[in-house]
Scaffold this motif. Structure first.
Motif, mmCIF file in Angstrom:
data_model
loop_
_atom_site.group_PDB
_atom_site.id
_atom_site.type_symbol
_atom_site.label_atom_id
_atom_site.label_comp_id
_atom_site.label_asym_id
_atom_site.label_seq_id
_atom_site.Cartn_x
_atom_site.Cartn_y
_atom_site.Cartn_z
ATOM 1 N N ILE B 1 -32.706 12.592 18.790
ATOM 2 C CA ILE B 1 -33.997 12.508 19.433
ATOM 3 C C ILE B 1 -32.766 14.045 20.905
ATOM 4 O O ILE B 1 -32.279 13.162 21.004
ATOM 5 N N ALA B 2 -33.637 14.913 20.872
ATOM 6 C CA ALA B 2 -32.583 15.689 22.213
ATOM 7 C C ALA B 2 -33.077 15.011 23.212
ATOM 8 O O ALA B 2 -32.121 15.159 24.063
ATOM 9 N N GLY B 3 -34.149 14.605 23.585
ATOM 10 C CA GLY B 3 -33.931 13.816 25.135
ATOM 11 C C GLY B 3 -33.840 16.064 25.407
ATOM 12 O O GLY B 3 -35.297 16.218 25.858
ATOM 13 N N ILE B 4 -33.023 15.807 26.831
ATOM 14 C CA ILE B 4 -33.308 16.785 27.116
ATOM 15 C C ILE B 4 -32.167 18.006 26.612
ATOM 16 O O ILE B 4 -31.150 17.542 26.973
ATOM 17 N N THR B 5 -33.072 18.994 27.162
ATOM 18 C CA THR B 5 -31.955 20.132 26.652
ATOM 19 C C THR B 5 -31.073 21.436 27.381
ATOM 20 O O THR B 5 -32.807 22.036 27.885
ATOM 21 N N GLN B 6 -29.947 21.801 27.801
ATOM 22 C CA GLN B 6 -30.074 22.384 29.670
ATOM 23 C C GLN B 6 -28.932 24.175 28.686
ATOM 24 O O GLN B 6 -28.050 23.129 27.719
ATOM 25 N N ALA B 7 -29.938 25.452 29.174
ATOM 26 C CA ALA B 7 -28.856 26.298 28.382
ATOM 27 C C ALA B 7 -28.702 27.672 29.480
ATOM 28 O O ALA B 7 -29.877 27.445 30.248
ATOM 29 N N PRO B 8 -27.803 27.673 29.784
ATOM 30 C CA PRO B 8 -26.265 27.635 29.321
ATOM 31 C C PRO B 8 -25.420 26.325 29.856
ATOM 32 O O PRO B 8 -26.102 26.012 31.270
ATOM 33 N N THR B 9 -24.519 26.106 28.896
ATOM 34 C CA THR B 9 -23.503 24.498 29.319
ATOM 35 C C THR B 9 -22.513 25.305 30.428
ATOM 36 O O THR B 9 -22.607 25.113 31.341
ATOM 37 N N SER B 10 -22.104 26.315 30.477
ATOM 38 C CA SER B 10 -21.896 26.845 31.328
ATOM 39 C C SER B 10 -21.745 29.020 31.777
ATOM 40 O O SER B 10 -22.398 29.098 30.549
ATOM 41 N N GLN B 11 -21.590 29.048 32.932
ATOM 42 C CA GLN B 11 -21.745 30.821 33.096
ATOM 43 C C GLN B 11 -20.866 30.843 34.170
ATOM 44 O O GLN B 11 -21.031 30.236 35.336
ATOM 45 N N ILE B 12 -20.585 31.931 33.968
ATOM 46 C CA ILE B 12 -19.807 33.054 35.162
ATOM 47 C C ILE B 12 -20.949 33.876 35.237
ATOM 48 O O ILE B 12 -20.568 35.091 34.618
ATOM 49 N N LEU B 13 -20.866 34.378 36.314
ATOM 50 C CA LEU B 13 -21.848 35.835 36.948
ATOM 51 C C LEU B 13 -21.502 36.577 38.245
ATOM 52 O O LEU B 13 -20.903 35.750 38.670
ATOM 53 N N ALA B 14 -21.692 37.811 38.435
ATOM 54 C CA ALA B 14 -21.274 38.676 39.277
ATOM 55 C C ALA B 14 -22.383 38.272 40.609
ATOM 56 O O ALA B 14 -23.282 37.910 40.228
ATOM 57 N N ALA B 15 -21.945 37.747 41.722
ATOM 58 C CA ALA B 15 -22.707 37.841 42.529
ATOM 59 C C ALA B 15 -24.461 39.197 42.673
ATOM 60 O O ALA B 15 -23.250 40.158 42.395
ATOM 61 N N GLY B 16 -25.167 38.786 43.342
ATOM 62 C CA GLY B 16 -26.241 40.094 43.083
ATOM 63 C C GLY B 16 -26.892 39.831 41.872
ATOM 64 O O GLY B 16 -27.385 40.081 41.784
ATOM 65 N N ARG B 17 -26.014 39.142 40.482
ATOM 66 C CA ARG B 17 -27.128 39.658 39.048
ATOM 67 C C ARG B 17 -27.769 38.106 39.259
ATOM 68 O O ARG B 17 -27.696 37.108 39.796
ATOM 69 N N ARG B 18 -28.862 38.477 38.344
ATOM 70 C CA ARG B 18 -30.382 37.523 38.280
ATOM 71 C C ARG B 18 -30.031 36.532 37.343
ATOM 72 O O ARG B 18 -28.982 36.973 35.860
ATOM 73 N N MET B 19 -29.864 35.145 37.117
ATOM 74 C CA MET B 19 -29.809 34.166 36.067
ATOM 75 C C MET B 19 -30.526 32.929 35.752
ATOM 76 O O MET B 19 -31.356 33.118 36.974
ATOM 77 N N THR B 20 -31.029 32.905 35.169
ATOM 78 C CA THR B 20 -31.980 32.003 34.751
ATOM 79 C C THR B 20 -31.428 30.670 33.689
ATOM 80 O O THR B 20 -30.481 30.900 32.753
ATOM 81 N N LEU B 21 -30.982 29.300 34.369
ATOM 82 C CA LEU B 21 -31.204 27.879 33.979
ATOM 83 C C LEU B 21 -32.111 27.719 33.093
ATOM 84 O O LEU B 21 -33.405 27.224 33.807
ATOM 85 N N ARG B 22 -32.285 27.779 31.495
ATOM 86 C CA ARG B 22 -33.589 26.700 31.235
ATOM 87 C C ARG B 22 -33.415 25.094 30.469
ATOM 88 O O ARG B 22 -32.495 25.059 30.774
ATOM 89 N N CYS B 23 -34.576 24.768 30.665
ATOM 90 C CA CYS B 23 -34.029 23.703 30.775
ATOM 91 C C CYS B 23 -35.274 22.823 29.496
ATOM 92 O O CYS B 23 -36.149 23.405 29.785
ATOM 93 N N THR B 24 -35.379 22.363 28.477
ATOM 94 C CA THR B 24 -36.620 21.862 28.083
ATOM 95 C C THR B 24 -36.657 20.304 26.885
ATOM 96 O O THR B 24 -34.716 19.699 27.198
#
Lengths: 109, 114
Positions: B1-24
């Motif tokens: 049973i997975a429940g809720i899965t998030q990705a990524p678990t960790s991320q470093i990104l530069a200011a100004g970049r676009r980022m999407t955190l996934r949740c299922t």
């Protein structure tokens, strides 16, 4: 405004009993929740009180007094694995949770 | 049973970049939420969705957007990341009704914006 207050940190001894207090002010009230969060992990649901009184669930109990805007979480027979943060949250009239900053509980042998 | 899965678990990104955190989630819960957790502060609600096709703003929605195309997925997008968005992000779900406050959380996504 809406506010949840709980102590920042508490220390207790393995095998003992500890009470973590929480006072709340919410716009309307639809229940008081306690969650446990181990370091680096997700919060997990512990208890829910909507009526005054004590709810017991194994070693953990939660108490609510609506007239005083007060709740506590009671942990008995403390174990080392109970070292965690305990989050108090009140649910307002819009069914939104208002969270306290959490109480870090340190258990010493 | 997975429940809720998030990705990524960790991320470093530069200011100004676009980022999407996934949740299922695979529990068929109606309600889903995005929170951020910062040291010394309680969980703060960013956006929520009571059911597929609807979304709402939480306490700290600025700089974030969400969508809820179906029951299972609830992605969080940072259009142009800023350092103040450095935080741990938790996705959560509940089945609504009397159990609205019993949330099931994902493991979190630790985001650092430089």
């Amino acid at each position: 405004g809406q506010n949840i207050d709980q102590p920042t940190e508490m220390t207790a001894t393995e095998g003992a009993i500890v009470q973590i207090n929480c006072t709340y002010q919410t716009s309307g009230f639809n229940g008081l929740f306690w969650y446990q969060q181990h370091a680096g992990e997700a919060p997990t649901f512990l208890s829910y009180n909507v009526l005054d009184g004590l709810e017991e669930k194994g070693r953990f109990s939660s108490f609510l007094s609506r007239s005083k805007g007060y709740s506590y979480l009671l942990l008995k027979e403390l174990q080392m694995k109970d070292s965690a943060s305990y989050l108090c949250a009140g649910m307002d009239s819009n069914y939104q949770l208002i969270w306290g900053a959490g109480t870090k509980l340190i258990i010493k042998p | 049973i997975a429940g809720i899965t998030q990705a990524p678990t960790s991320q470093i990104l530069a200011a100004g970049r676009r980022m999407t955190l996934r949740c299922t989630q695979d529990m068929r819960h109606n309600a889903m939420y995005w929170y951020r957790q910062d040291l010394g502060l309680g969980l703060r609600l960013i956006h929520y969705s009571n059911t597929a096709g609807t979304t709402g703003k939480g306490e700290v929605p600025d700089g974030y957007s969400v969508s809820r195309a179906n029951t299972d997925d609830f992605p969080l997008t940072l259009a142009s990341a800023v350092p103040s968005q450095t935080s741990v992000y938790f996705c959560a779900s509940s089945d609504g009704g009397e159990n609205t406050g019993e949330l099931f959380f994902g493991e979190g996504s630790r985001l650092t914006v430089l």
